[in-house]
Design an enzyme around this catalytic site. Structure first.
Site, PDB file in Angstrom:
ATOM      1  N   PRO A   1      35.407  39.710  40.171  1.00 15.68           N
ATOM      2  CA  PRO A   1      35.205  38.815  41.317  1.00 15.68           C
ATOM      3  C   PRO A   1      36.535  38.307  41.865  1.00 15.68           C
ATOM      4  O   PRO A   1      37.486  38.056  41.115  1.00 15.68           O
ATOM      5  CB  PRO A   1      34.404  37.657  40.731  1.00 15.68           C
ATOM      6  N   TYR A   2      36.567  38.169  43.169  1.00 15.85           N
ATOM      7  CA  TYR A   2      37.736  37.638  43.869  1.00 15.85           C
ATOM      8  C   TYR A   2      37.235  36.529  44.781  1.00 15.85           C
ATOM      9  O   TYR A   2      36.395  36.753  45.639  1.00 15.85           O
ATOM     10  CB  TYR A   2      38.403  38.748  44.690  1.00 15.85           C
TER      11      TYR A   2
END
Length: 67
Positions: free
Chosen positions: A2-3
């Protein structure tokens, strides 16, 4: 992996506040989606108020007008 990209106006967020945002965003992804915190990336971009516009005005102008 995830970013998360958090964008805030550059108005004095402290290093402790930024650390809390990073920790909280990471924990949210762990709690809601079961993501691995070791592979979660959080980036905070601080934008000058002259470079952020709302309703046709810069945030600088809006702050001065009490909006």
């Amino acid at each position: 992996m995830p970013y998360v990209n958090i964008k805030i106006t550059k108005e004095g967020a402290t290093p402790a506040q930024k650390a809390q945002l990073i920790k909280g965003a990471t924990q949210l992804l762990v709690d809601v989606l079961g993501k691995n915190p070791a592979t979660t990336v959080v980036v905070i971009d601080e934008i000058e108020t002259d470079n952020w516009g709302i309703a046709g005005e810069t945030v600088t102008v809006r702050r001065k007008a009490g909006k």
